[in-house]
Write an enzyme that holds these catalytic residues in place. Structure first.
Site, PDB file in Angstrom:
ATOM      1  N   LYS A 118      14.538  17.494 179.406  1.00 16.77           N
ATOM      2  CA  LYS A 118      13.654  18.285 180.262  1.00 16.77           C
ATOM      3  C   LYS A 118      14.276  18.585 181.621  1.00 16.77           C
ATOM      4  O   LYS A 118      14.093  19.680 182.155  1.00 16.77           O
ATOM      5  CB  LYS A 118      12.312  17.584 180.418  1.00 16.77           C
ATOM      6  CG  LYS A 118      11.450  17.635 179.151  1.00 16.77           C
ATOM      7  CD  LYS A 118      10.018  17.265 179.475  1.00 16.77           C
ATOM      8  CE  LYS A 118       9.247  16.718 178.315  1.00 16.77           C
ATOM      9  NZ  LYS A 118       8.920  17.563 177.220  1.00 16.77           N
ATOM     10  N   GLU A 126       7.018  16.346 188.789  1.00 21.35           N
ATOM     11  CA  GLU A 126       6.725  17.727 189.157  1.00 21.35           C
ATOM     12  C   GLU A 126       5.266  17.835 189.580  1.00 21.35           C
ATOM     13  O   GLU A 126       4.477  16.913 189.396  1.00 21.35           O
ATOM     14  CB  GLU A 126       7.060  18.693 188.007  1.00 21.35           C
ATOM     15  CG  GLU A 126       6.241  18.488 186.755  1.00 21.35           C
ATOM     16  CD  GLU A 126       6.723  19.356 185.594  1.00 21.35           C
ATOM     17  OE1 GLU A 126       7.909  19.727 185.543  1.00 21.35           O
ATOM     18  OE2 GLU A 126       5.892  19.655 184.720  1.00 21.35           O
ATOM     19  N   GLU A 133       7.684  27.129 176.225  1.00 17.21           N
ATOM     20  CA  GLU A 133       6.339  26.717 176.644  1.00 17.21           C
ATOM     21  C   GLU A 133       6.154  26.917 178.145  1.00 17.21           C
ATOM     22  O   GLU A 133       7.035  26.563 178.931  1.00 17.21           O
ATOM     23  CB  GLU A 133       6.104  25.246 176.286  1.00 17.21           C
ATOM     24  CG  GLU A 133       6.157  24.971 174.796  1.00 17.21           C
ATOM     25  CD  GLU A 133       5.702  23.569 174.419  1.00 17.21           C
ATOM     26  OE1 GLU A 133       5.169  23.409 173.313  1.00 17.21           O
ATOM     27  OE2 GLU A 133       5.875  22.631 175.230  1.00 17.21           O
ATOM     28  N   GLU A 146       9.075  23.636 178.849  1.00 15.80           N
ATOM     29  CA  GLU A 146      10.206  23.201 178.024  1.00 15.80           C
ATOM     30  C   GLU A 146      10.398  24.230 176.922  1.00 15.80           C
ATOM     31  O   GLU A 146       9.540  25.078 176.694  1.00 15.80           O
ATOM     32  CB  GLU A 146       9.932  21.827 177.406  1.00 15.80           C
ATOM     33  CG  GLU A 146       8.743  21.814 176.454  1.00 15.80           C
ATOM     34  CD  GLU A 146       8.704  20.585 175.544  1.00 15.80           C
ATOM     35  OE1 GLU A 146       9.714  19.878 175.447  1.00 15.80           O
ATOM     36  OE2 GLU A 146       7.655  20.368 174.914  1.00 15.80           O
ATOM     37  N   ASN A 173      11.158  24.442 172.818  1.00 19.02           N
ATOM     38  CA  ASN A 173      11.238  23.731 171.554  1.00 19.02           C
ATOM     39  C   ASN A 173      12.159  24.516 170.629  1.00 19.02           C
ATOM     40  O   ASN A 173      11.855  25.654 170.267  1.00 19.02           O
ATOM     41  CB  ASN A 173       9.858  23.562 170.931  1.00 19.02           C
ATOM     42  CG  ASN A 173       8.965  22.641 171.758  1.00 19.02           C
ATOM     43  OD1 ASN A 173       7.795  22.907 171.979  1.00 19.02           O
ATOM     44  ND2 ASN A 173       9.523  21.558 172.242  1.00 19.02           N
ATOM     45  N   PHE A 223     -10.783   8.269 168.358  1.00 20.47           N
ATOM     46  CA  PHE A 223      -9.686   8.953 167.664  1.00 20.47           C
ATOM     47  C   PHE A 223      -8.662   8.004 167.071  1.00 20.47           C
ATOM     48  O   PHE A 223      -7.473   8.292 167.023  1.00 20.47           O
ATOM     49  CB  PHE A 223      -8.997   9.960 168.591  1.00 20.47           C
ATOM     50  CG  PHE A 223      -9.931  11.032 169.069  1.00 20.47           C
ATOM     51  CD1 PHE A 223     -10.142  12.165 168.307  1.00 20.47           C
ATOM     52  CD2 PHE A 223     -10.646  10.880 170.248  1.00 20.47           C
ATOM     53  CE1 PHE A 223     -11.023  13.145 168.724  1.00 20.47           C
ATOM     54  CE2 PHE A 223     -11.530  11.845 170.674  1.00 20.47           C
ATOM     55  CZ  PHE A 223     -11.720  12.983 169.907  1.00 20.47           C
TER      56      PHE A 223
END
Ligand code: ADP
Ligand code: ADP
Ligand code: MG
Length: 658
Positions: A116, A200, A275, A288, A290, A348
Site C-alpha cells: 500500500k 492516512e 479502488e 489501492e 487489486n 456474524f
C-alpha cells in the site's frame, strides 16, 4: 488460444472460471485439497489434481505443487481467481519459468501494487489523487501521534501489506492512536508476516467506489465504469452495485482517467481494479489497486455485457482487446449480495456444517455464482461465502426488487446464514434512496441484526402466510382422513411473535378472503406442507415467504428480512392457552458459550470482575477470524471455565456470569 487451463482456486470463483473456459472450448483442470475432494469445482472440471491437506498453506498456497500439476496435466495457463496466490508476484514468475502463462498481469505490476505504501507513491507520481497522509512507515507511537496531529484527527492506521480489511484501526485521539498502533501492528504481523504500518486521514462517512479496468499486451487500456461497494462490515464488502447511484458523468470520467493513468504507469495487462474512497463532496482518493479479478466483478459484467474471465484469458493468450473506450456502454443496473455462512443474530460468527438444504433462486435477471450444492459441507478451513446473488434490471429499482424477491426465495438450512440480513439491508428506505456510506450497517443496525419489535409492512404478508399455511395443513389432514369437503369459513387466531391477530378465512374459488383487524385481503397459494418456500398471491402481487415448521401449529417465517415465529390457533385453543401459566424460558444469558468450534486465544476478564452489557469478555479464533464475545447483560464474572489455548467445541461453556 490455450487448449487447457488450470484453475488455482476453489469455491465459486473456480466454478465461474471453468464455466467460461468450457464455453470457449478450453479444457479445465481443477486442483483440490483433502477437504475439497467432493467439492463442486472438482466435479465441474474436466480433470482434477489433489495438492495436499486441508489447510491452505499446505495446498492452495503451495506454488510448487500447482506448477507440478500443470506439468502433469499439460495445462498451458493458470487462472488464479481471487485470494490465495492471485496477488503473489512470485507465483506468476514461477509459472513463467515453467513455461506456463499466468492469466493475470505481469509479476512486476503485481509487486508494484502489492504494497500500500509503495503503490501510493506510484499513484502520486502518476497524478492520481491520494488520501492525505504520510507515505512512509511509522516507527513508534510517538511518531504516529506527531503525524496524526499534522494530518488532523480522525486518522486511519493501516498495514502496508494489508488486505481483506485486516490491520486497520481508526483513531480519533492520541490515546486511541497509541492503542490502535499496537493492535494494528500485531494484527499486521500475525496476518501478513509484515508489521509495517502507515497513517492516512480517515474520510468521514465515505463511499467506496472502484473502477474496473482491462489492459492488453498491445498497450490498450480501457475502463469499464465503476462499482459502488459502500455496504461493508469490518471494512469487508457485503453488497455491491454497478453503476454507483452517487456518481455523475464528470466524476466517473475523471476517476476512469486517473485509474487508466495508474494502470499505464505500471504497464498493466489483464483485468484489474482501482479502488477509491469518495467523500460527501465527490472528492475521490486512491486507496489501492487489486491486480486480479474481484469478488464483485459480476455486476460489471451485467451492465457492460462483457465476460471479464474471457477477456483475461484472451489477453493472456496475446489477443488484442476487441473494443476501445468509446465502445464501452453501461446499460441497466446490477446489485450483488454476498451470502455467507455466518450468523447475523450472533455477531456474524462464522457457521460450519452440512448444507442440508440449498435451493438457490432463479428468475429474470438473476445470476447465482456458487461453489456448493445441497449436501455439501461448509468447513472452517476456507472463506465462509456460500454464494453470490446478483440481480440485474433496467434501473436500480427493478434490480432491487428482483434481488429482494430472490433473497426471499433463497432457501438454505443446515448452517446459519445471512440471507435475512441481506434482505433487511435491501429493504431499508436508506438503501432505496441510494444514501450509502461505509457506515451504513453500523448506523442502520446499531444493535446488530434483530427482528423489528414494532409491527412493520412485511407483517401483513407474514400474517396472511401463516393463516394460509395452517389452512393448507388442515386441508391436507382432512383429505388424509377421508373427509371430502373443507369448511367454507374458518376462524383463526394468529400469534405473530406473541402479538395476537384474529383472522377469518373465507373460500373464494381457489383463493381465500382473509379478514383481520387490518382489513381484508384476497390471497392464494399452492404451497404444500414440507416445502421450504411459500409463494403466495396477495391481492395482485406475488410474495415469497420462507417457511419452517416448528412443533405445534407453529412456523418460523421470513420475508423481506423480517423473521417471526407464528402460531396459529382456533379461538377455543387460544382461550385455553391464555389460562395456562406462561412458561418461564430457561435463562442461558448467564453462560457464555462458544458459538462455533475454535481456539480460545484470549480471556480479557478475570473471575470476580464486574462487566457491563456489551463489554468484551473473550476472543475466539475460528476460520482465520478473531471473534470477540461480549457480555449480553451487566453482571460479574462468577467462574472461568476455559483457558487461553483451549480448543472449544460449539456451545462449550467458556465462563459463567452472575
Ligand atoms: P475484494 O475486493 O475482491 O472483495 P477482498 O480483499 O475481500 O477483495 O478479498 C477477496 C477474497 O480473497 C476474499 O474472499 C478473501 O477471503 C480472500 N482472501 C483475501 N486474502 C486472502 C489470503 N491471504 N488467502 C486466502 N484468501 C484470501
Ligand atoms: P483492503 O486491502 O483491506 O481492501 P483498503 O485500503 O482497500 O484495504 O480499505 C478497505 C476499506 O476500508 C475501504 O473500502 C473503506 O471502507 C475503509 N477505508 C480505507 N481507507 C480509508 C480512509 N482513509 N478513510 C475511511 N475509510 C477507509
Ligand atoms: Mg480494498
Amino acid at each position: 488460444m490455450f487448449k487447457k487451463i488450470l484453475i488455482a482456486n476453489r469455491g465459486e470463483i473456480a466454478c465461474r472460471v471453468i464455466r467460461t473456459a468450457r464455453r470457449m472450448g478450453i479444457a479445465t483442470v481443477a486442483v483440490y485439497s483433502e477437504a475439497d475432494a467432493e467439492a463442486l469445482h472438482v466435479r465441474a472440471a474436466d480433470e482434477a489434481v489433489a495438492i495436499g491437506p486441508a489447510p491452505s498453506a499446505e495446498s492452495y498456497l503451495r506454488i510448487d505443487r500447482i506448477v507440478e500439476a500443470c506439468r502433469r496435466t499439460g495445462a498451458e495457463a493458470v487462472h488464479p481467481g481471487y485470494g490465495f496466490l492471485s496477488e503473489r508476484a512470485e507465483f506468476a514468475a514461477s509459472l513463467h519459468e515453467a513455461g506456463v502463462a499466468f492469466i493475470g498481469p505481469s509479476p512486476a505490476a503485481i509487486a508494484a501494487m502489492g504494497d500500500k505504501i509503495e503503490s501510493k507513491k506510484l499513484a502520486v507520481a502518476a497524478g492520481v489523487s491520494t488520501v492525505p497522509g504520510h507515505l512512509g512507515v511509522v516507527g513508534n507511537p510517538e511518531h504516529a501521534a506527531r503525524i496524526a496531529r499534522d494530518i488532523g484527527y480522525p486518522v486511519m492506521l493501516k498495514a502496508s501489506a494489508g488486505g481483506g480489511g485486516k490491520g486497520m484501526r481508526i483513531a480519533r485521539s492520541d490515546a486511541e492512536l497509541r492503542e490502535g498502533f499496537a493492535s494494528a501492528r500485531n494484527e499486521a504481523r500475525a496476518s501478513f508476516g509484515d508489521d509495517r504500518v502507515f497513517i492516512e486521514k480517515y474520510i468521514e462517512e465515505p463511499r467506496h467506489i472502484e473502477i474496473q479496468l482491462v489492459g492488453d499486451r498491445h498497450g490498450n487500456i480501457v475502463h469499464l465504469g465503476e462499482r459502488e461497494c459502500s455496504i461493508q462490515r469490518r471494512h469487508q464488502k457485503v453488497v455491491e452495485e454497478a453503476p454507483s447511484p452517487f456518481l455523475d458523468d464528470v466524476t466517473r470520467a475523471a476517476m476512469g482517467a486517473q485509474a487508466v493513468a495508474l494502470a499505464r504507469a505500471v504497464g498493466y495487462q489483464s483485468a484489474g481494479t482501482v479502488e477509491f474512497i469518495v467523500d460527501r463532496d465527490r472528492n475521490f482518493y486512491f486507496l489501492e489497486m487489486n491486480t486480479r479479478l474481484q469478488v464483485e466483478h459480476p455486476v460489471t459484467e451485467c451492465v457492460t455485457g462483457l465476460d471479464l474471465v474471457e477477456l483475461m484469458i484472451r489477453i493472456a493468450a496475446g489477443e488484442e482487446l476487441p473494443f476501445g473506450q468509446d465502445d464501452v456502454r453501461l446499460e441497466g443496473w446490477a446489485i450483488e449480495a454476498r451470502v455467507y455462512a455466518e450468523d447475523p443474530e450472533r455477531n456474524f460468527l462464522p457457521s460450519i456444517g452440512r448444507l442440508v438444504r440449498y435451493r438457490p433462486p432463479d428468475g429474470d435477471g438473476i445470476r447465482v455464482d456458487t461453489g456448493v450444492y445441497e449436501g455439501a459441507e461448509i468447513t472452517l478451513y476456507y472463506d465462509p461465502m456460500i454464494a453470490k446473488l446478483v440481480a440485474a434490471g433496467r434501473d436500480r429499482a427493478e434490480a432491487t426488487g428482483r434481488l429482494q424477491n430472490a433473497l426471499d426465495a433463497f432457501a438454505i438450512s443446515g448452517v446459519r446464514h445471512n440471507v435475512a440480513f441481506l434482505a433487511a439491508i435491501t429493504a431499508s428506505e436508506r438503501f432505496a434512496a441510494g444514501q450509502l456510506s461505509t457506515d451504513f450497517i453500523g448506523q442502520e443496525f446499531p444493535h446488530g441484526f434483530a427482528p423489528p419489535t414494532e409491527p412493520v409492512a412485511a407483517d401483513r404478508v407474514l400474517l396472511v402466510a401463516a393463516a394460509l399455511a395452517e389452512t393448507r395443513l388442515h386441508a391436507a389432514e382432512v383429505a388424509r382422513d377421508g373427509a371430502v369437503c373443507e369448511p367454507a369459513e374458518r376462524q383463526l387466531i394468529v400469534l405473530l411473535d406473541k402479538r395476537a391477530h384474529a383472522a377469518t378465512l373465507r373460500a373464494e374459488g381457489a383463493a381465500f378472503l382473509v379478514e383481520t383487524g387490518g382489513g381484508s385481503t384476497l390471497a392464494a397459494t399452492d404451497w404444500r406442507p414440507g416445502q421450504p418456500v411459500m409463494h403466495l398471491r396477495v391481492e395482485d402481487r406475488i410474495a415469497t415467504v420462507q417457511i419452517e415448521r416448528l412443533p405445534g401449529r407453529a412456523f418460523r417465517l421470513v420475508h423481506r428480512g423480517v423473521i417471526r415465529e407464528a402460531r396459529v390457533l382456533t379461538p377455543r385453543a387460544a382461550e385455553l392457552l391464555q389460562m395456562m401459566p406462561a412458561k418461564q424460558p430457561v435463562d442461558t444469558s448467564r453462560l457464555v458459550l462458544s458459538p462455533m468450534p475454535g481456539l480460545l486465544t484470549q480471556v480479557i476478564v478475570a473471575e470476580g470482575q464486574e462487566v457491563k452489557a456489551g463489554e468484551a469478555l473473550v476472543v475466539v479464533e475460528a476460520m482465520k477470524m478473531e471473534n470477540v464475545l461480549r457480555a449480553e447483560r451487566d453482571g460479574h464474572i462468577a467462574k472461568l471455565r476455559a483457558r487461553p489455548g483451549d480448543s472449544l467445541a460449539v456451545d462449550q461453556v467458556i465462563l459463567e456470569l452472575e
